[in-house]
Scaffold this motif. Structure first.
Motif, PDB file in Angstrom:
ATOM      1  N   LEU A   1       1.059  -1.109   0.024  1.00 56.59           N
ATOM      2  CA  LEU A   1       0.096   0.081   0.062  1.00 56.59           C
ATOM      3  C   LEU A   1       0.844   1.326  -0.118  1.00 56.59           C
ATOM      4  O   LEU A   1       0.656   2.207  -0.798  1.00 56.59           O
ATOM      5  N   GLN A   2       2.000   1.069   0.574  1.00 49.92           N
ATOM      6  CA  GLN A   2       3.022   2.276   0.913  1.00 49.92           C
ATOM      7  C   GLN A   2       3.515   2.683  -0.625  1.00 49.92           C
ATOM      8  O   GLN A   2       3.384   3.784  -1.027  1.00 49.92           O
ATOM      9  N   LEU A   3       3.777   1.416  -1.276  1.00 46.52           N
ATOM     10  CA  LEU A   3       4.338   1.502  -2.713  1.00 46.52           C
ATOM     11  C   LEU A   3       3.360   2.157  -3.773  1.00 46.52           C
ATOM     12  O   LEU A   3       3.575   3.257  -4.465  1.00 46.52           O
ATOM     13  N   LEU A   4       2.137   1.783  -3.711  1.00 49.18           N
ATOM     14  CA  LEU A   4       1.019   2.145  -4.485  1.00 49.18           C
ATOM     15  C   LEU A   4       0.300   3.530  -4.115  1.00 49.18           C
ATOM     16  O   LEU A   4       0.209   4.409  -5.183  1.00 49.18           O
ATOM     17  N   SER A   5       0.611   3.843  -2.841  1.00 54.48           N
ATOM     18  CA  SER A   5      -0.060   5.313  -2.496  1.00 54.48           C
ATOM     19  C   SER A   5       1.180   6.089  -3.060  1.00 54.48           C
ATOM     20  O   SER A   5       0.747   7.370  -3.409  1.00 54.48           O
ATOM     21  N   SER A   6       2.436   5.908  -3.338  1.00 55.40           N
ATOM     22  CA  SER A   6       3.208   6.820  -3.752  1.00 55.40           C
ATOM     23  C   SER A   6       3.232   6.933  -5.426  1.00 55.40           C
ATOM     24  O   SER A   6       3.708   8.055  -5.840  1.00 55.40           O
ATOM     25  N   MET A   7       2.430   6.156  -5.783  1.00 51.75           N
ATOM     26  CA  MET A   7       2.265   6.157  -7.431  1.00 51.75           C
ATOM     27  C   MET A   7       0.883   6.736  -7.869  1.00 51.75           C
ATOM     28  O   MET A   7       0.568   7.080  -8.942  1.00 51.75           O
ATOM     29  N   ALA A   8      -0.022   6.579  -6.800  1.00 55.21           N
ATOM     30  CA  ALA A   8      -1.472   7.071  -6.956  1.00 55.21           C
ATOM     31  C   ALA A   8      -1.675   8.460  -7.131  1.00 55.21           C
ATOM     32  O   ALA A   8      -0.998   9.368  -6.463  1.00 55.21           O
ATOM     33  N   CYS A   9      -2.512   8.727  -7.869  1.00 53.82           N
ATOM     34  CA  CYS A   9      -3.036  10.162  -8.119  1.00 53.82           C
ATOM     35  C   CYS A   9      -4.385  10.403  -7.254  1.00 53.82           C
ATOM     36  O   CYS A   9      -4.762  11.525  -6.928  1.00 53.82           O
ATOM     37  N   TYR A  10      -4.820   9.382  -6.573  1.00 55.55           N
ATOM     38  CA  TYR A  10      -5.894   9.532  -5.810  1.00 55.55           C
ATOM     39  C   TYR A  10      -6.029   8.348  -4.703  1.00 55.55           C
ATOM     40  O   TYR A  10      -6.110   7.023  -5.222  1.00 55.55           O
TER      41      TYR A  10
ATOM     42  N   ALA B   1      -2.417   1.596 -23.140  1.00 51.90           N
ATOM     43  CA  ALA B   1      -2.669   1.361 -24.719  1.00 51.90           C
ATOM     44  C   ALA B   1      -3.530   1.780 -25.440  1.00 51.90           C
ATOM     45  O   ALA B   1      -3.303   1.990 -26.560  1.00 51.90           O
ATOM     46  N   ARG B   2      -4.599   2.224 -24.750  1.00 51.38           N
ATOM     47  CA  ARG B   2      -5.772   2.811 -25.431  1.00 51.38           C
ATOM     48  C   ARG B   2      -6.336   4.361 -25.043  1.00 51.38           C
ATOM     49  O   ARG B   2      -7.028   4.713 -25.915  1.00 51.38           O
ATOM     50  N   PHE B   3      -5.823   4.763 -24.014  1.00 53.59           N
ATOM     51  CA  PHE B   3      -6.264   6.146 -23.763  1.00 53.59           C
ATOM     52  C   PHE B   3      -5.100   7.112 -23.407  1.00 53.59           C
ATOM     53  O   PHE B   3      -4.122   6.494 -22.740  1.00 53.59           O
ATOM     54  N   PRO B   4      -5.100   8.204 -24.170  1.00 59.62           N
ATOM     55  CA  PRO B   4      -3.850   9.190 -23.754  1.00 59.62           C
ATOM     56  C   PRO B   4      -3.849   9.783 -22.339  1.00 59.62           C
ATOM     57  O   PRO B   4      -2.878   9.912 -21.873  1.00 59.62           O
ATOM     58  N   THR B   5      -5.241  10.073 -21.856  1.00 59.01           N
ATOM     59  CA  THR B   5      -5.346  10.548 -20.379  1.00 59.01           C
ATOM     60  C   THR B   5      -6.222   9.734 -19.861  1.00 59.01           C
ATOM     61  O   THR B   5      -7.597   9.509 -20.726  1.00 59.01           O
ATOM     62  N   PHE B   6      -6.150   9.298 -18.729  1.00 61.35           N
ATOM     63  CA  PHE B   6      -7.274   8.566 -18.014  1.00 61.35           C
ATOM     64  C   PHE B   6      -6.843   8.431 -16.564  1.00 61.35           C
ATOM     65  O   PHE B   6      -5.789   8.705 -16.149  1.00 61.35           O
ATOM     66  N   VAL B   7      -7.963   8.096 -15.723  1.00 64.25           N
ATOM     67  CA  VAL B   7      -7.653   7.662 -14.256  1.00 64.25           C
ATOM     68  C   VAL B   7      -8.221   6.262 -14.231  1.00 64.25           C
ATOM     69  O   VAL B   7      -9.301   5.825 -14.922  1.00 64.25           O
ATOM     70  N   TYR B   8      -7.356   5.439 -13.722  1.00 59.05           N
ATOM     71  CA  TYR B   8      -7.515   4.031 -13.587  1.00 59.05           C
ATOM     72  C   TYR B   8      -7.998   3.758 -12.056  1.00 59.05           C
ATOM     73  O   TYR B   8      -7.270   3.991 -10.999  1.00 59.05           O
ATOM     74  N   VAL B   9      -9.191   3.233 -11.726  1.00 56.13           N
ATOM     75  CA  VAL B   9      -9.704   2.845 -10.507  1.00 56.13           C
ATOM     76  C   VAL B   9      -8.994   1.221 -10.209  1.00 56.13           C
ATOM     77  O   VAL B   9      -9.416   0.397 -10.834  1.00 56.13           O
ATOM     78  N   ASP B  10      -8.055   1.403  -9.379  1.00 58.23           N
ATOM     79  CA  ASP B  10      -7.251   0.069  -8.999  1.00 58.23           C
ATOM     80  C   ASP B  10      -8.304  -0.777  -8.318  1.00 58.23           C
ATOM     81  O   ASP B  10      -8.412  -1.988  -8.229  1.00 58.23           O
TER      82      ASP B  10
ATOM     83  N   ALA C   1       3.669   4.596 -13.068  1.00 59.36           N
ATOM     84  CA  ALA C   1       4.927   3.607 -13.093  1.00 59.36           C
ATOM     85  C   ALA C   1       4.322   2.348 -12.486  1.00 59.36           C
ATOM     86  O   ALA C   1       4.963   1.540 -11.913  1.00 59.36           O
ATOM     87  N   TYR C   2       3.222   2.238 -12.854  1.00 61.16           N
ATOM     88  CA  TYR C   2       2.351   1.003 -12.059  1.00 61.16           C
ATOM     89  C   TYR C   2       2.227  -0.084 -13.106  1.00 61.16           C
ATOM     90  O   TYR C   2       1.908   0.035 -14.219  1.00 61.16           O
ATOM     91  N   GLU C   3       2.772  -1.416 -12.616  1.00 59.55           N
ATOM     92  CA  GLU C   3       2.798  -2.621 -13.491  1.00 59.55           C
ATOM     93  C   GLU C   3       1.585  -3.383 -13.174  1.00 59.55           C
ATOM     94  O   GLU C   3       1.492  -4.095 -12.043  1.00 59.55           O
TER      95      GLU C   3
END
Length: 164
Positions: A36-45, A78-87, A67-69
């Motif tokens: 969670l700490q790692l994901l939090s550092s990459m998250a926008c939200y 691969a399909r959207f130039p800008t987006f927010v991804y709900v993990d 930098a989320y794998e």
């Protein structure tokens, strides 16, 4: 009437977030505090919903170019130039009926709009089925763009997007 506060997650919320995630791990994926700490550092939200000083829910999302794998995130990248991804979004069953998931999504959509983002993306399980998630996402205008098998072929997900 029960008051629900939506706020940025803090490190002292992480134990509660991990515990909520663990209850729904079949629908999300495993996550300990260090993950969670790692994901939090990459998250926008990363926000929590708090009811009576208790973390009742959380939502974790990433912007394009994070930098989320993750196979699902990469499908959208691969399909959207800008987006927010709900993990992941998880609401404690103790707080069902308070529309907390909807409050978090309304807040996320408002955030994305202020950032000039045109799409919110997510996925949910279709094998095994998750009808509650389908019904929830349908309310917000999400449409299926594709599907794929993940988790070593144990889950099939519906890849969804909603235009803002």
């Amino acid at each position: 009437m029960t008051q629900v506060l939506i706020r940025d997650a803090r490190p002292d919320d992480f134990v509660s977030i991990v515990a909520l995630n663990e209850v729904e791990v079949q629908q999300t994926s495993a996550m300990d505090e260090s993950r969670l700490q790692l994901l939090s550092s990459m998250a926008c939200y990363l926000k929590v919903a708090v009811v009576d000083d208790t973390v009742a829910a959380f939502l974790l999302a990433f912007r394009d170019h994070a930098a989320y794998e993750n196979a699902n995130y990469e499908w959208f990248a691969a399909r959207f130039p800008t987006f927010v991804y709900v993990d992941r979004i998880v609401v404690s069953s103790a707080f069902f009926g308070l529309k907390i998931g909807s409050l978090l999504y309304q807040d996320l959509f408002a955030f994305a709009q202020t950032q000039g983002i045109s799409a919110i993306t997510c996925e949910y399980n279709i094998q095994p089925p998750n009808p509650a998630s389908k019904a929830f996402h349908d309310k917000f205008g999400f449409k299926q763009l594709g599907s794929q098998w993940v988790a070593n072929g144990t889950k099939e997900v519906s890849l969804q997007a909603a235009e803002i």
